[in-house]
Design a protein around this motif. Structure first.
Motif, PDB file in Angstrom:
ATOM      1  N   ASN A 700     -16.766  27.711  45.160  1.00 12.29           N
ATOM      2  CA  ASN A 700     -16.215  28.887  44.519  1.00 12.29           C
ATOM      3  C   ASN A 700     -17.321  29.568  43.719  1.00 12.29           C
ATOM      4  O   ASN A 700     -18.208  28.903  43.186  1.00 12.29           O
ATOM      5  CB  ASN A 700     -15.068  28.485  43.579  1.00 12.29           C
ATOM      6  N   SER A 701     -17.245  30.884  43.649  1.00 11.50           N
ATOM      7  CA  SER A 701     -18.162  31.638  42.800  1.00 11.50           C
ATOM      8  C   SER A 701     -17.561  31.728  41.403  1.00 11.50           C
ATOM      9  O   SER A 701     -16.453  32.246  41.230  1.00 11.50           O
ATOM     10  CB  SER A 701     -18.381  33.038  43.373  1.00 11.50           C
ATOM     11  N   TYR A 702     -18.284  31.249  40.401  1.00 13.56           N
ATOM     12  CA  TYR A 702     -17.758  31.166  39.037  1.00 13.56           C
ATOM     13  C   TYR A 702     -18.379  32.252  38.160  1.00 13.56           C
ATOM     14  O   TYR A 702     -19.590  32.250  37.918  1.00 13.56           O
ATOM     15  CB  TYR A 702     -18.026  29.786  38.442  1.00 13.56           C
ATOM     16  N   THR A 703     -17.534  33.141  37.684  1.00 12.98           N
ATOM     17  CA  THR A 703     -17.998  34.230  36.828  1.00 12.98           C
ATOM     18  C   THR A 703     -18.646  33.702  35.565  1.00 12.98           C
ATOM     19  O   THR A 703     -19.698  34.186  35.145  1.00 12.98           O
ATOM     20  CB  THR A 703     -16.813  35.150  36.469  1.00 12.98           C
ATOM     21  N   TRP A 709     -22.311  29.588  42.833  1.00 10.42           N
ATOM     22  CA  TRP A 709     -21.367  28.915  43.721  1.00 10.42           C
ATOM     23  C   TRP A 709     -21.439  27.422  43.448  1.00 10.42           C
ATOM     24  O   TRP A 709     -22.500  26.805  43.589  1.00 10.42           O
ATOM     25  CB  TRP A 709     -21.697  29.223  45.173  1.00 10.42           C
ATOM     26  N   ALA A 712     -15.370  23.264  44.338  1.00  4.41           N
ATOM     27  CA  ALA A 712     -13.967  23.557  44.049  1.00  4.41           C
ATOM     28  C   ALA A 712     -13.114  22.658  44.929  1.00  4.41           C
ATOM     29  O   ALA A 712     -13.234  22.689  46.153  1.00  4.41           O
ATOM     30  CB  ALA A 712     -13.646  25.021  44.295  1.00  4.41           C
ATOM     31  N   ASN A 767     -11.652  29.759  39.192  1.00  7.57           N
ATOM     32  CA  ASN A 767     -12.313  30.657  38.245  1.00  7.57           C
ATOM     33  C   ASN A 767     -11.538  30.760  36.939  1.00  7.57           C
ATOM     34  O   ASN A 767     -12.117  30.741  35.849  1.00  7.57           O
ATOM     35  CB  ASN A 767     -12.441  32.044  38.877  1.00  7.57           C
ATOM     36  N   ALA A 770     -12.004  27.599  34.902  1.00 13.56           N
ATOM     37  CA  ALA A 770     -13.332  27.569  34.290  1.00 13.56           C
ATOM     38  C   ALA A 770     -13.409  28.517  33.102  1.00 13.56           C
ATOM     39  O   ALA A 770     -13.960  28.173  32.045  1.00 13.56           O
ATOM     40  CB  ALA A 770     -14.392  27.917  35.329  1.00 13.56           C
ATOM     41  N   ASP A 771     -12.855  29.728  33.240  1.00 10.45           N
ATOM     42  CA  ASP A 771     -12.882  30.684  32.130  1.00 10.45           C
ATOM     43  C   ASP A 771     -12.117  30.171  30.925  1.00 10.45           C
ATOM     44  O   ASP A 771     -12.483  30.446  29.773  1.00 10.45           O
ATOM     45  CB  ASP A 771     -12.276  32.022  32.585  1.00 10.45           C
ATOM     46  N   THR A 786     -21.185  35.540  30.225  1.00  7.50           N
ATOM     47  CA  THR A 786     -20.994  35.007  31.573  1.00  7.50           C
ATOM     48  C   THR A 786     -22.317  34.546  32.180  1.00  7.50           C
ATOM     49  O   THR A 786     -22.451  34.485  33.398  1.00  7.50           O
ATOM     50  CB  THR A 786     -20.365  36.076  32.485  1.00  7.50           C
TER      51      THR A 786
END
Length: 1022
Positions: A700-703, A709, A712, A767, A770-771, A786
């Motif tokens: 996953n791409s994490y902001t 990446w 996940a 995401n 994580a946020d 970020t």
């Protein structure tokens, strides 16, 4: 008025009028016929329509340049974001896979039909040369068709009774590639009471490299999204001697750290196009190795026979085959390490290069570590993070002129449908059909096997290296005397192994030609990760309809009733034991265990597999059957008031069931003004491929981690129920003369509302988790950045879903740079609510020596809300309005507020000209906005230093609020006696798509990257 059976649907023009579409029609009065309309079981006339259906005829599509499936689906104002472009980050298998997404609530909620029968979702497989029309029902239709029709239905309908032979071809170019072209042929014969039609088509799409578009080649300081800090220019930690018994932390496994040594300097990092971030991070831009559009081939075959067996019975059989093939879909040269062969968890310190590795000495000398007194006791080095191929590309598997690792994707579809339609002597009509669909998917996505790379660092790399391990207590082959001997090779992990950044033509100052890794070794560390998926389903439909004999003031009550049976099977075939789950860990001596187990040595319970980045695929074989019964009544309460009521009950495997209903009606207030509306419930069943308890490892791409990446893991919940929805609409239709008796005017406005509950999907995105966990600003900051520096809340209720590098979270110390993976869950999650207006208008009149037609189609969304997000009893999100935002956490399902198409058509004699003006409203990127609506500037500051300086970057507002997209197309058709010629210019002013802070610099699910395009075509009928 005469009856026709479903296979004889000839009243196209009237169907358009029925639908209330904005598409212009001829001025002459056509014959009114009864037809079976998408969304109903009962034959009726266009004037009976109570449902909002748009109809696109073959002639209309030709007047707009004969758009491809991808072009067509992107123009629908009632549609949402779609796949189909070569957007690797949504899965390279989506190239050429075009699925409708009505109302923007998800393509899984739009049902696709072929001649009224269920088909695969990919609309690029339908043969355009035999398509008579496309009907789009913008209303829930689970009552009529069963599950998966919450957002609406798209029905591709083929023509009947074609006689002759037709060839057509087109070429599209002008966008910095070799162009796109298509060829088709069809033939039809009448043989007695039968008509036979066959067709063949081929579409080719050429590769468009990212460097050909400015918006995909932006500097790091403008768009940092396609840049990664996980590269092959790494920071290395020198280590003292290896502990006699390895532990499960970096230090207890690799030894005491002695410092930090960088494999690059700021100047050598920037020399290959990198961005200097710090002593162990040289960010690299991976987009130059990607393509905006991949080469794609689509082949289609179609055959159809219709036979009038008697005055009251027709037989039909149809077969369609298509192959969608992407021979090479290019991504990064290699994927980064998000999990590795070390016993310590996470993505850091996963590899070890001993000083006996001959490439270490060059690194020690070049980096200056040789001058450090601790060099004498250094026994090896571990990279903080690592990617085997990055700045230097990877020509190991690439075609000439390309420098990355390609995937291959192929999908084959079969659709076979046969049946009988007709009428008994008692005037009860019947429709019996058997439909078979099959999908075969073949795909590869190469990744590096961590154990092989580690063995190569030890000197035991290569396909012919077979050395006995002398130390079973330590992972990997331990036999110093035979390291690098004979067929055994060493891996060079340092900057000296690549010559240049080949896409940018930048030489690597650290390169030594004698130190590059051999081709044979490079090939050996990769695994193709090849797998096959086969899905097939059979559907049996039996529908009866007729008149009840019960008279109401408006006429006789009509009825329709039927049953349906569907059987679905899915099977995965993964022949490679490295990929199919037979190798659940990096090393043979590992087994998945809880980290607290006394025998745990680095393989976590989820069995992540042997790859650095991607997961494994344990092949599944699942089945599902569905049985339903349904009924519909048309109630003519008055001459001016028609009502319809329908109900359906469906039961399917797992003791699950759903009952849905729908009522709709149309009231003709005057000869010119009518009102219509509908209200109903819909549902979507858990798919046959859902396996409760199944664990899927991916990325996953994490902001919060600067777009990195990372891992996940998704676990499928048990006890999944069908999702449900309430859908209703109401509208008004005005039809009259215009300013003159020879003019024709129509105006339609419909209000729609869809509310889903218990929606099948992620309970919370990785995401979002994580946020939520990394939510504390670092010292000196008042907002959460970020750029990987946000601090973790180690007491967060979801902390157990985060896998940290090293395994522990330390309050006030652990940052978003220190996690490797997030675990989430698939089940019944939050729902969506959307509502708004569709407006359609047309005006036609004689002009000069021809006819002028004006048309408008517009959708204005008033609300697009996501429901409450709860995971493990913790409220991640109370629910919020997503209208006008990118919705990145939901895989970039952008929700524009406005979409509109305006067309002006002029036909005179053999010539037709059409101008189309399209508008899509811009969306804000919610990732960079605070709760009060202000922009979070801290989140817009990329980490690192501007080239050649020690000056940090400032905030970049690129793509945060890009505005809308307005483009114009011009089409011309010359219907000459010899052949029909066409020419088009799309995006006349060469408008770039709206900016988006995503990898390609735009949103591929809505925007078009091609720029101005010229197209010519010819069609000859014999």
């Amino acid at each position: 008025m005469r009856n026709v059976y479903p296979g004889k649907r000839k009243s196209l023009v009237l169907a358009i009028m029925m639908a209330g579409t904005a598409l212009p029609v001829a001025a002459q009065e056509p014959e009114i016929e009864e037809v079976v309309v998408t969304g109903s079981l009962i034959r009726g006339t266009p004037l009976d329509a109570a449902l909002p259906v748009e109809v696109f005829s073959a002639a209309e599509l030709q007047e707009t340049g004969s758009p491809t499936a991808l072009d067509f689906v992107k123009t629908l104002t009632a549609g949402g974001p779609v796949t189909g472009e070569a957007y690797y980050f949504g899965g390279s298998g989506n190239t050429g896979n075009v699925s409708f997404n009505l109302r923007g609530i998800g393509s899984d909620k739009t049902l696709t039909l072929f001649n009224g029968r269920r088909t695969p979702q990919n609309s690029s497989v339908f043969p355009s040369s035999v398509t008579s029309r496309i009907e789009i029902l913008k209303d829930g239709a689970a009552v009529t068709y069963g599950a998966d029709a919450t957002g609406g239905v798209v029905n591709f309908i083929t023509e009947d009774n074609f006689e002759g032979f037709e060839l057509s071809s087109s070429y599209k170019g002008g966008f910095d590639s070799d162009g796109d072209w298509s060829v088709s042929a069809k033939a039809g014969w009448d043989v007695g009471d039968s008509n036979l039609m066959v067709a063949a088509e081929w579409d080719h799409r050429s590769r468009l490299q990212s460097g050909e578009r400015d918006f995909a080649s932006l500097p790091y300081g403008v768009n940092p999204a396609p840049w990664s800090g996980l590269t092959n220019l790494a920071g290395w930690v020198p280590r003292a001697g290896l502990p006699a018994t390895p532990g499960n932390t970096a230090n207890s496994e690799w030894g005491t750290p002695l410092g930090l040594v960088s494999d690059f300097t700021q100047s050598s990092c920037e020399a290959v196009g990198g961005v200097f971030v710090g002593a162990f991070t040289c960010n690299y831009g991976y987009i130059p190795f990607y393509n905006i559009v991949e080469e794609n081939e689509i082949y289609r075959l179609f055959g159809q026979i219709t036979t009038q067996m008697s005055d009251s019975m027709e037989f039909y059989a149809r077969a369609a085959y298509s192959r969608v093939h992407t021979p090479e879909a290019y991504g990064s040269p290699s994927q980064p390490v998000v999990r590795g062969p070390a016993q310590t968890s996470g993505l850091t310190y996963q590899l070890y290069a001993p000083v006996t590795n001959p490439y270490v000495d060059e690194f020690v000398q070049r980096s200056g570590w040789a001058n450090n007194p601790l060099s004498a006791i250094t026994q090896g080095f571990t990279p903080i993070t690592y990617r085997a191929f990055a700045h230097g590309g990877n020509d190991t598997f690439a075609s000439d002129g390309l420098h990355s690792t390609p995937n291959e994707n192929e999908a084959r579809y079969w659709h076979i449908s046969t049946g009988l339609t007709g009428e008994f002597e008692n005037q009860i009509a019947y429709d019996f059909a058997i439909t078979y669909n099959q999908f075969d998917g073949r795909a590869s996505a190469p990744d590096i096997m961590g154990a092989r790379l580690q063995n190569a660092l030890y000197g035991f790399g290569g396909p012919n290296c077979n050395v006995q391990d002398q130390n079973p207590d330590r992972l990997g082959t331990q036999n110093p005397a035979l390291a690098g001997v004979g067929d055994c090779m060493y891996w060079n992990p340092f900057a000296s192994n690549f010559a240049s950044q080949p896409e940018l033509g930048l030489a690597n100052p650290s390169y030594d030609p004698s130190l590059q890794n051999p081709q044979e070794l490079r090939e050996w560390i990769f695994n193709e990760r090849y797998g096959e998926t086969t899905s097939w389903n059979a559907t049996v439909d039996l529908v009866f309809s007729g008149q009840t004999g019960i008279e109401l003031p408006g006429g006789n009550i009509a009825w329709g009733a039927g049953v349906q049976y569907r059987d679905t099977k899915n099977r995965q075939t993964v022949p490679d034991p490295i990929y199919n789950g037979a190798t659940p860990c990096f090393w043979p001596e590992q087994r998945p265990l809880d980290p607290n187990h006394p025998e745990y040595n680095g393989c976590t319970p989820d069995g992540p597999g042997p790859f650095f980045f991607f997961g494994i695929n344990e092949p599944d074989s699942t089945t599902q059957d569905q049985r339903s019964a349904f009924a519909e009544f048309n109630l003519p309460l008055l001459d001016s008031l028609q009502m319809t009521a329908a109900v359906r009950h469906e039961a399917f495997s797992g003791d699950l069931s759903a009952t849905v209903y729908k009522v709709s009606g149309k009231y003709d207030m005057t000869d010119n003004l009518s009102f219509r509306g509908s209200y109903g419930t819909n549902y979507q069943a858990p798919g046959a491929d859902l396996v409760p308890g199944e664990v899927n490892t991916g990325v996953n791409s994490y902001t919060i981690a600067g777009g990195d990446w990372r891992g996940a893991t998704t676990i499928t919940a048990t006890g999944i129920e069908p999702e449900t929805a309430t859908v209703w609409s109401t509208g008004a239709i005005w039809q009259s003369e215009g300013f003159d008796a020879s003019h024709d005017f129509q105006f339609i406005v419909d209000y729609f509302s869809i509310e889903t509950e218990d929606e099948l999907g992620l309970l919370a995105s990785a995401n979002t988790i994580a946020d939520s966990v990394f939510s504390i600003p670092p010292p000196g900051s008042t907002s959460v950045p970020t750029n990987r520096t946000a601090l973790a809340d180690c007491s967060h209720p979801l902390i157990g879903r985060v896998q940290f590098n090293g395994g522990a979270c330390n309050q006030g110390v652990t940052t978003a740079n220190d996690f490797a993976s997030i675990t989430t869950e698939f089940g019944n999650g939050p729902g969506q609510t959307t509502n708004g207006f569709d407006i359609q208008a047309r005006y036609s009149f004689p002009a000069f020596a021809g006819d002028m037609r004006l048309g408008l189609t517009l959708t204005k969304v008033e609300e697009f809300t996501f429901g409450e997000t709860v995971l493990d009893g913790f409220q991640l999100d109370p629910g919020d309005e997503r209208l006008g935002t990118l919705n990145f956490a939901t895989i970039a399902q952008a929700a524009p507020e406005w979409r509109a198409n305006l067309n002006v058509n002029y036909g005179q004699g053999d010539h037709n000209f059409r101008f189309v003006l399209s508008y899509i409203d811009g969306v804000k990127d919610e990732r960079y906005y605070n709760d009060d609506g202000s922009i979070n500037e801290a989140g817009l500051v990329p980490s690192g230093f501007q080239p050649g300086t020690t000056t940090p970057f400032g905030p970049s507002f690129y793509g945060v609020d890009p505005g809308g997209w307005l483009s114009g197309d011009l089409h011309w058709i010359w219907d000459h006696s010899f052949a029909t010629f066409s020419a088009s210019v799309t995006n006349i002013t060469d408008e770039a798509p709206p900016a988006s802070r995503q990898e390609f610099g735009y949103d591929p699910r809505i925007g078009n990257p091609l720029g101005r395009v010229f197209e010519v075509g010819i069609r000859k009928t014999f």
